[in-house]
Design a protein around this motif. Sequence first.
Motif, short mmCIF file in Angstrom:
data_model
loop_
_atom_site.label_atom_id
_atom_site.label_comp_id
_atom_site.label_asym_id
_atom_site.label_seq_id
_atom_site.Cartn_x
_atom_site.Cartn_y
_atom_site.Cartn_z
N GLY A 133 38.54 55.04 47.27
CA GLY A 133 38.12 53.96 48.16
C GLY A 133 38.52 52.60 47.63
N TYR A 134 38.40 52.42 46.32
CA TYR A 134 38.73 51.10 45.73
C TYR A 134 40.22 50.86 45.63
CZ TYR A 134 34.14 49.22 44.83
OH TYR A 134 32.90 48.66 44.99
N VAL A 135 41.00 51.96 45.46
CA VAL A 135 42.46 51.79 45.47
C VAL A 135 42.89 51.36 46.88
CG1 VAL A 135 44.67 53.04 45.36
CG2 VAL A 135 42.95 53.33 43.54
N ALA A 136 42.29 51.98 47.89
CA ALA A 136 42.61 51.60 49.29
C ALA A 136 42.21 50.15 49.53
CB ALA A 136 41.89 52.53 50.25
N ALA A 137 41.06 49.74 48.98
CA ALA A 137 40.60 48.35 49.17
C ALA A 137 41.57 47.37 48.51
CB ALA A 137 39.20 48.20 48.58
N LEU A 138 42.04 47.71 47.31
CA LEU A 138 42.99 46.82 46.61
C LEU A 138 44.28 46.72 47.42
CD1 LEU A 138 43.51 45.11 44.04
CD2 LEU A 138 44.48 47.18 42.99
N LYS A 139 44.74 47.85 47.92
CA LYS A 139 45.97 47.87 48.72
C LYS A 139 45.79 47.02 49.98
CE LYS A 139 48.66 51.28 51.37
NZ LYS A 139 47.78 51.42 52.56
N GLN A 140 44.64 47.13 50.61
CA GLN A 140 44.38 46.32 51.82
C GLN A 140 44.34 44.83 51.49
OE1 GLN A 140 44.86 48.81 54.49
NE2 GLN A 140 43.86 46.98 55.20
N MET A 141 43.75 44.48 50.34
CA MET A 141 43.62 43.06 49.99
C MET A 141 44.99 42.43 49.72
SD MET A 141 40.41 42.23 47.55
CE MET A 141 40.51 43.60 46.42
N CYS A 142 45.88 43.18 49.02
CA CYS A 142 47.15 42.53 48.62
C CYS A 142 48.32 42.99 49.48
CB CYS A 142 47.40 42.78 47.13
SG CYS A 142 47.66 44.49 46.75
N GLU A 247 31.20 34.76 34.74
CA GLU A 247 30.91 33.85 35.87
C GLU A 247 32.14 33.05 36.29
OE1 GLU A 247 27.64 35.46 34.38
OE2 GLU A 247 28.76 34.01 33.15
N ASP A 248 32.83 32.46 35.32
CA ASP A 248 33.92 31.57 35.78
C ASP A 248 35.08 32.39 36.34
OD1 ASP A 248 35.75 30.56 32.83
OD2 ASP A 248 34.54 32.35 33.17
N ALA A 249 35.22 33.66 35.89
CA ALA A 249 36.27 34.50 36.49
C ALA A 249 35.89 34.83 37.94
CB ALA A 249 36.43 35.78 35.68
N ILE A 250 34.60 35.09 38.16
CA ILE A 250 34.14 35.41 39.52
C ILE A 250 34.36 34.20 40.44
CG2 ILE A 250 32.07 35.88 40.93
CD1 ILE A 250 31.15 37.77 38.70
N LEU A 251 34.08 33.01 39.90
CA LEU A 251 34.31 31.78 40.68
C LEU A 251 35.79 31.66 41.02
CD1 LEU A 251 32.04 29.05 39.05
CD2 LEU A 251 31.99 29.92 41.41
N LYS A 252 36.62 31.92 40.00
CA LYS A 252 38.08 31.71 40.17
C LYS A 252 38.66 32.72 41.18
CE LYS A 252 42.19 30.79 37.37
NZ LYS A 252 42.65 30.62 35.98
N VAL A 253 38.16 33.93 41.16
CA VAL A 253 38.76 34.96 42.03
C VAL A 253 38.27 34.79 43.47
CG1 VAL A 253 37.04 36.82 41.87
CG2 VAL A 253 39.47 37.39 41.91
N GLY A 254 37.15 34.06 43.63
CA GLY A 254 36.69 33.73 44.99
C GLY A 254 36.43 34.97 45.83
N THR A 255 37.03 35.03 47.02
CA THR A 255 36.75 36.18 47.91
C THR A 255 37.76 37.31 47.67
OG1 THR A 255 38.23 35.21 49.55
CG2 THR A 255 35.88 34.69 49.76
N ARG A 256 38.65 37.11 46.69
CA ARG A 256 39.66 38.16 46.47
C ARG A 256 39.13 39.24 45.52
NH1 ARG A 256 41.97 33.47 45.70
NH2 ARG A 256 42.16 33.92 43.48
N VAL A 257 37.92 39.71 45.77
CA VAL A 257 37.31 40.74 44.91
C VAL A 257 36.46 41.67 45.78
CG1 VAL A 257 35.35 39.18 44.42
CG2 VAL A 257 35.79 41.14 42.93
#
Length: 276
Positions: A133-142, A247-257
């Motif tokens: 499921g997460y590989v499919a999610a990564l593929k969908q995101m990028c 925390e700052d990585a989560i901020l930096k990645v924004g909605t791309r997670v």
Amino acid sequence: MTRLKTADVMNIPAMIQNYDYELKKVTGLSLMELALEVTNGLKYDTQIHRTRVAVIPVTSGEGAINGFSEAVQSIAFHLGFDAFVTKFPDVRGLAEAYNKKADLIMIADDHNFIAINLGNGRVVNNTEATAAGYVAALKQMCGSLVDQTVLLLGAGFLGSCAAERLLQHGARLIIHDLDQEIERSLASKLITNYGGTKVLYGYGITRALSMSRLIFDASSGDVFIHGGLLQDNSFVAAPGIPIGLNEDAILKVGTRVVHDPLQIGVAVMLFQALGS
Ligand code: 2YC
């Protein structure tokens, strides 16, 4: 395998609609669409609302997790299944599931979380379903994983399941695990099947992060990724609990997670168990 806490799961029933809305915003797919995508486009079967799912609490080992079964049930119900938590745990719960004519059983002890299709005997495992499921999610995101470099954090069972699927989608992998022996053994197994150009390892985390903007975080709790190391337009699929970003990585990645404690894994389990 990381053991969930009540705090990780107690809000899932109340938040499942918002969760699904956010998932669609980030990946372009709803939870159901993502799960169907993984199960090779299993046709959405209108009979789903007639498919009865029994979630059976298990008290062995460290005991039942308060809220776990209810969270699993709420995900199945949200997807349209006729889902219920058995009144009793363990063997009595299993008898109750059969007496109530369950079609699917979902059950987890401290080591395994499986779904069983009582009709065709199919058994699916949460770890493999979560990885898919997460590989499919990564593929969908990028957009596409073909010829993309993906940094795989964590070379345990979840990471190993994900590695196979990422390579099958045409990605090039950098394997990283805090335990260099585990890292090396997964990498050498994969190199045998996919070749040394597709599977790299032996890089420190800083160098590895500088080489990939796609990250599959299958680590279990060691905070690997600091904001300063993350590339600007990174995408992160993070099934690992807790997430390996600070925390700052989560901020930096924004909605791309994409990160959740149960939803994607449970959704894929249900459709894989139904599978043709
Ligand atoms: O409440 C119960 O029935 C417990 N026996 C459930 C224990 C689940 C232990 N496993 C986990 O917490 C994680 C989950 C993410 C799913 C797989 N492992």
